[in-house]
Design a protein around this motif. Sequence first.
Motif: not given
Length: 364
Positions: A105, A110, A113
């Motif tokens: 990432s 995120t 994630t």
Amino acid sequence: DLGEFAHYMLKEIHEQPTALENAFRGRLDMSEGTCKFGGLNLSRQDIRHIDRILIVACGTAWHSGLVGEYLIERYARIPVEVEYASEFRYRNAPMDKNTLVIVISQSGETIDTLEAQREAQRKGYHVIGIINNVGSTIARENDGGIYQHSGPEIGVASTKAFTSQVLILSMLSCYLGRTRDLSYAEGCKMVKAVQELPALIKQTLSLADSLKAVAKDFAKYQDFLFLGRLEMFPIALEGALKLKEISYIHAEGYPAAEMKHGPIALISEDCPSIVIVPDDETLKKNLSSVQEVRARKGKVIIITDSHEIPSSLADEIIIVPKAHNCVLPILMTIPLQLLSYYIAVELGKDVDKPRNLAKSVTVE
Ligand code: F6R
């Protein structure tokens, strides 16, 4: 500060020689023909016992994971699976005992994630991150990691963060390979290729003017296919994503031969294809895909490191420098970044802030 550049995206494309140098600085070991990473928190024994790798990410970072799959399987011979974080977190997939989980990432924020990482950790897996944003939530919570050191990425479309992720995965494949069957000589070749990469990227960036001209001719189309084989397949996916997110042009990436199983129906004089053609054992196969496209009146742009492709075979041939296979996907990416940038500019789009998109996606 944009300096001489019209947009952050263009600035960040041109920062890649430095960004990639920052990604490998202090991590190359020529004397042992390997790469090294300080923060994995895994012993050599742990590394030897990994029998599966699961890579989890979203968007562009997921594409870098797919390139990583090809590279790690080739150089380290460890089976790799790549999953969308949003799927993994709810899928409850069965996993092997000695699986290493890698999350990728740029932002480190995120949500899918992050939650995928938490789910893997809940089940007792060791999760390492390939993260750009130092001190981000994913980086703080994981069990080890490799920082990208790409510098801040402001343009919404990821460019230098993607190529840095691919480079780190390539170096990781060398490191993992050297704990197994990758020879000293092969390891040295990879390390040398990484060292030489910034200069080759500078050379590739000098294609900017020719890509600007190509973009002028191709900006009028509303559909594009991006085709590539093996590790150039995820590069094709990434090329298509860049074009659609900043130009709002419909684009799809496919493994070159998969085209015959459906997408070929799209091809006409209104739907050009961009075909990535490395000068290797796939060259002939890729050129036959090119011919299939042209037989249906499709325009073709070839991105290649070969000087031997006759100019009559395509409408445009863009030649990148030759490089070791472990870094070639990075060089092939750069013309695709520049092409989508110049097409978006040609169409007057807001390159750095495309509609409907945010730099980091912190909602589900
Ligand atoms: C595309 C793009 C997105 C991100 C994705 C993951 O150019 O930037 O697809 O790659 O949202 O973001 P990170 O890497 O911050 O987790």
